[in-house]
Write a protein that holds these residues in place. Structure first.
Motif, PDB file in Angstrom:
ATOM      1  N   HIS A 198       9.286  -7.920 -58.676  1.00  0.00           N
ATOM      2  CA  HIS A 198      10.421  -8.835 -58.803  1.00  0.00           C
ATOM      3  C   HIS A 198      10.327 -10.409 -58.343  1.00  0.00           C
ATOM      4  CE1 HIS A 198      14.588 -10.447 -59.087  1.00  0.00           C
ATOM      5  NE2 HIS A 198      14.955  -9.297 -59.627  1.00  0.00           N
ATOM      6  N   PRO A 199      10.356 -11.352 -58.977  1.00  0.00           N
ATOM      7  CA  PRO A 199      10.146 -12.546 -58.568  1.00  0.00           C
ATOM      8  C   PRO A 199      11.014 -13.059 -57.427  1.00  0.00           C
ATOM      9  CG  PRO A 199      11.195 -12.760 -60.749  1.00  0.00           C
ATOM     10  CD  PRO A 199      10.960 -11.323 -60.421  1.00  0.00           C
ATOM     11  N   GLY A 200      12.333 -12.406 -57.248  1.00  0.00           N
ATOM     12  CA  GLY A 200      13.077 -12.565 -56.312  1.00  0.00           C
ATOM     13  C   GLY A 200      12.934 -12.046 -54.915  1.00  0.00           C
ATOM     14  N   HIS A 201      11.987 -11.136 -55.082  1.00  0.00           N
ATOM     15  CA  HIS A 201      11.663 -10.300 -53.804  1.00  0.00           C
ATOM     16  C   HIS A 201      10.283 -11.021 -52.993  1.00  0.00           C
ATOM     17  CE1 HIS A 201      13.522  -6.360 -55.475  1.00  0.00           C
ATOM     18  NE2 HIS A 201      14.388  -7.343 -55.102  1.00  0.00           N
ATOM     19  N   THR A 202      10.311 -10.768 -51.738  1.00  0.00           N
ATOM     20  CA  THR A 202       9.068 -11.252 -50.895  1.00  0.00           C
ATOM     21  C   THR A 202       8.060 -10.234 -51.196  1.00  0.00           C
ATOM     22  OG1 THR A 202       9.523 -10.049 -48.878  1.00  0.00           O
ATOM     23  CG2 THR A 202      10.553 -12.331 -49.368  1.00  0.00           C
ATOM     24  N   GLY A 203       6.894 -10.546 -51.046  1.00  0.00           N
ATOM     25  CA  GLY A 203       5.891  -9.616 -51.114  1.00  0.00           C
ATOM     26  C   GLY A 203       5.937  -8.361 -50.189  1.00  0.00           C
ATOM     27  N   ARG A 204       6.326  -8.518 -49.103  1.00  0.00           N
ATOM     28  CA  ARG A 204       6.737  -7.498 -47.940  1.00  0.00           C
ATOM     29  C   ARG A 204       7.912  -6.706 -48.702  1.00  0.00           C
ATOM     30  NH1 ARG A 204       5.256  -6.511 -43.015  1.00  0.00           N
ATOM     31  NH2 ARG A 204       4.275  -8.529 -42.913  1.00  0.00           N
ATOM     32  N   GLN A 205       8.867  -7.207 -48.965  1.00  0.00           N
ATOM     33  CA  GLN A 205       9.852  -6.445 -49.325  1.00  0.00           C
ATOM     34  C   GLN A 205       9.569  -5.600 -50.928  1.00  0.00           C
ATOM     35  OE1 GLN A 205      12.575  -9.580 -50.633  1.00  0.00           O
ATOM     36  NE2 GLN A 205      13.829  -9.121 -48.747  1.00  0.00           N
ATOM     37  N   HIS A 206       8.638  -6.210 -51.498  1.00  0.00           N
ATOM     38  CA  HIS A 206       8.206  -5.347 -52.849  1.00  0.00           C
ATOM     39  C   HIS A 206       7.391  -4.298 -52.292  1.00  0.00           C
ATOM     40  CE1 HIS A 206       6.179  -4.353 -56.366  1.00  0.00           C
ATOM     41  NE2 HIS A 206       5.055  -4.249 -55.796  1.00  0.00           N
ATOM     42  N   LEU A 207       6.619  -4.419 -51.611  1.00  0.00           N
ATOM     43  CA  LEU A 207       5.756  -3.275 -50.914  1.00  0.00           C
ATOM     44  C   LEU A 207       6.414  -2.126 -50.157  1.00  0.00           C
ATOM     45  CD1 LEU A 207       2.548  -4.994 -49.785  1.00  0.00           C
ATOM     46  CD2 LEU A 207       2.755  -3.707 -51.716  1.00  0.00           C
ATOM     47  N   LEU A 208       7.354  -2.556 -49.450  1.00  0.00           N
ATOM     48  CA  LEU A 208       8.352  -1.622 -48.529  1.00  0.00           C
ATOM     49  C   LEU A 208       8.996  -0.897 -49.642  1.00  0.00           C
ATOM     50  CD1 LEU A 208       9.737  -3.928 -45.735  1.00  0.00           C
ATOM     51  CD2 LEU A 208       8.262  -1.639 -45.318  1.00  0.00           C
ATOM     52  N   MET A 209       9.602  -1.367 -50.778  1.00  0.00           N
ATOM     53  CA  MET A 209      10.312  -0.626 -51.475  1.00  0.00           C
ATOM     54  C   MET A 209       9.663   0.642 -52.329  1.00  0.00           C
ATOM     55  SD  MET A 209      13.369  -3.255 -53.050  1.00  0.00           S
ATOM     56  CE  MET A 209      12.006  -4.563 -53.588  1.00  0.00           C
ATOM     57  N   ALA A 210       8.249  -0.080 -52.646  1.00  0.00           N
ATOM     58  CA  ALA A 210       7.255   0.848 -53.475  1.00  0.00           C
ATOM     59  C   ALA A 210       6.972   1.886 -52.732  1.00  0.00           C
ATOM     60  CB  ALA A 210       6.100  -0.201 -53.807  1.00  0.00           C
ATOM     61  N   ALA A 211       6.743   1.616 -51.210  1.00  0.00           N
ATOM     62  CA  ALA A 211       6.348   2.714 -50.159  1.00  0.00           C
ATOM     63  C   ALA A 211       7.508   3.769 -50.041  1.00  0.00           C
ATOM     64  CB  ALA A 211       6.031   1.986 -48.847  1.00  0.00           C
ATOM     65  N   ALA A 212       8.714   3.173 -49.772  1.00  0.00           N
ATOM     66  CA  ALA A 212      10.107   4.090 -49.702  1.00  0.00           C
ATOM     67  C   ALA A 212      10.081   4.919 -50.825  1.00  0.00           C
ATOM     68  CB  ALA A 212      11.093   3.495 -49.319  1.00  0.00           C
ATOM     69  N   ALA A 219       6.090   3.100 -43.751  1.00  0.00           N
ATOM     70  CA  ALA A 219       6.260   1.771 -43.718  1.00  0.00           C
ATOM     71  C   ALA A 219       5.077   0.864 -43.309  1.00  0.00           C
ATOM     72  CB  ALA A 219       7.524   1.331 -43.321  1.00  0.00           C
ATOM     73  N   ARG A 220       4.493   1.548 -42.236  1.00  0.00           N
ATOM     74  CA  ARG A 220       3.366   0.990 -41.472  1.00  0.00           C
ATOM     75  C   ARG A 220       1.997   0.835 -42.524  1.00  0.00           C
ATOM     76  NH1 ARG A 220       3.275   6.309 -39.784  1.00  0.00           N
ATOM     77  NH2 ARG A 220       1.238   7.448 -40.535  1.00  0.00           N
ATOM     78  N   VAL A 241      -2.146  -2.491 -46.236  1.00  0.00           N
ATOM     79  CA  VAL A 241      -2.795  -3.079 -47.347  1.00  0.00           C
ATOM     80  C   VAL A 241      -2.542  -4.728 -47.455  1.00  0.00           C
ATOM     81  CG1 VAL A 241      -2.221  -0.700 -48.551  1.00  0.00           C
ATOM     82  CG2 VAL A 241      -0.431  -2.698 -48.639  1.00  0.00           C
ATOM     83  N   LEU A 242      -1.789  -5.164 -46.692  1.00  0.00           N
ATOM     84  CA  LEU A 242      -1.442  -6.522 -46.817  1.00  0.00           C
ATOM     85  C   LEU A 242      -2.861  -7.194 -46.186  1.00  0.00           C
ATOM     86  CD1 LEU A 242       2.263  -7.416 -45.708  1.00  0.00           C
ATOM     87  CD2 LEU A 242       1.345  -7.962 -47.908  1.00  0.00           C
ATOM     88  N   ALA A 243      -3.129  -6.665 -45.206  1.00  0.00           N
ATOM     89  CA  ALA A 243      -4.560  -7.008 -44.412  1.00  0.00           C
ATOM     90  C   ALA A 243      -5.600  -6.949 -45.485  1.00  0.00           C
ATOM     91  CB  ALA A 243      -4.551  -6.482 -43.207  1.00  0.00           C
ATOM     92  N   VAL A 244      -5.777  -5.718 -46.028  1.00  0.00           N
ATOM     93  CA  VAL A 244      -7.122  -5.286 -46.834  1.00  0.00           C
ATOM     94  C   VAL A 244      -6.991  -6.229 -47.955  1.00  0.00           C
ATOM     95  CG1 VAL A 244      -7.936  -3.709 -48.486  1.00  0.00           C
ATOM     96  CG2 VAL A 244      -6.923  -3.026 -46.010  1.00  0.00           C
ATOM     97  N   THR A 245      -5.894  -6.745 -48.475  1.00  0.00           N
ATOM     98  CA  THR A 245      -5.730  -7.567 -49.670  1.00  0.00           C
ATOM     99  C   THR A 245      -5.971  -8.970 -49.380  1.00  0.00           C
ATOM    100  OG1 THR A 245      -3.469  -7.118 -50.000  1.00  0.00           O
ATOM    101  CG2 THR A 245      -5.020  -5.776 -51.235  1.00  0.00           C
TER     102      THR A 245
END
Length: 304
Positions: A88-102, A108-109, A114-118
């Motif tokens: 979603h364009p209104g979410h931050t990258g971290r928010q997107h990943l946190l929601m996908a993880a949940a 959440a760690r 994955v932010l570091a790997v990419t």
């Protein structure tokens, strides 16, 4: 061992148009499998069927021996990054990943990992709507990696990446394959599949070729395939071969290309004309030329 990914007799039609027909191949663990074809070849259709987003008219597509929808904890089994499937364009990258993880019950760690790997830690707090196409693709890859999956399915992951980003992607995919994971890399970029893949699947509605880049380069061009011979006097060698009825395709700085003569005939001719043979080999063909021949394309840019 069960194949990581398996397509069997996969067929999909949209009205009168056949997108793919009888597509059959498998993807092993421990390799990067390049899935290559020009625009409209049917690659994305295959991947969308694999991910359970499109129903085939006939055939099956399985991951780890099961349809995607039947996988327990699919995000931990297979990571999928399809072209155009964004956050979603209104979410931050971290928010997107946190929601996908949940949603996938992933700690959440894992998001920071994955932010570091990419390599997108620096833009994690920015909204996705401000991301460049390159950064969006990295976010898609990060999402696919969240569950630390055994199988990765990536659609055009290098699109929009700068040269440094492409090199990092190649290094990452190589490392994942070396860990025993399976990577299916869909691309229409020749350089990418050539440099990244262990094995190629060439598609144009049907599967046209399965094998390594080297096997494709050395496919017989005809029953009497061309050979390259380099000698102490290529001009004399070419003249001798022509006088004995061989078809000289070309004479270059790298030797003489000859059609319709086997190795025994070439060596005998060299002896007859008094030249020393330095090299006798099947020529390594230009990969783009070989793909065009395989796909039946002749127009420049038809693979782009």
């Amino acid at each position: 061992m069960t194949a990581a990914i398996s397509f069997s007799g996969l067929t999909k039609r949209y009205g009168a148009r056949t997108a793919i027909e009888d597509v059959t191949f498998s993807v092993p663990f421990g390799e990067v499998t390049g899935f290559f074809g020009p625009d409209g070849a049917g690659k994305t259709t295959c991947l969308r069927i694999l991910a359970g987003l499109v129903a085939p008219d006939r055939g099956t597509a399985t991951v780890l021996g099961r349809p995607f929808a039947e996988l327990p904890g699919p995000a931990r089994q297979v990571g999928v990054a399809l072209d155009g499937a964004g956050a979603h364009p209104g979410h931050t990258g971290r928010q997107h990943l946190l929601m996908a993880a949940a949603e996938a019950d992933i700690p959440a760690r894992r998001v920071d990992e994955v932010l570091a790997v990419t390599d997108i830690e620096g833009v994690a707090e920015r909204k996705v709507g401000t991301y460049s196409p390159c950064t969006r693709r990295r976010l898609g890859l990060a999402t696919a990696l969240l569950g630390d999956p055994r199988v990765l399915v990536l659609d055009e992951p290098a699109g929009g990446l700068d040269p440094q980003g492409v090199r990092r992607l190649r290094t990452l995919l190589r490392r994942l394959a070396d860990q025993g994971r399976a990577v299916l890399l869909s691309s229409r970029a020749l350089t990418e599949v050539e440099r990244t893949s262990d094995r190629l699947i060439v598609l144009r509605r049907r599967v046209l070729f399965t094998g390594s880049v080297e096997v494709l380069r050395h496919r017989p061009r005809s029953a009497g395939g061309a050979l390259r011979v380099r000698t102490s006097d290529d001009a004399r060698m070419a003249a001798g071969l022509a006088s004995f009825g061989s078809d000289i395709r070309s004479e270059t700085a790298h030797g003489v290309l000859v059609q319709g003569a086997d190795a025994k005939t070439i060596l005998a001719t060299a002896t007859a004309v008094g030249v020393e043979v330095h090299e006798l080999a099947e020529p390594v063909v230009d990969l783009e030329e070989e793909f065009r021949r395989l796909l039946g394309d002749t127009a420049p840019g038809s693979l782009r």
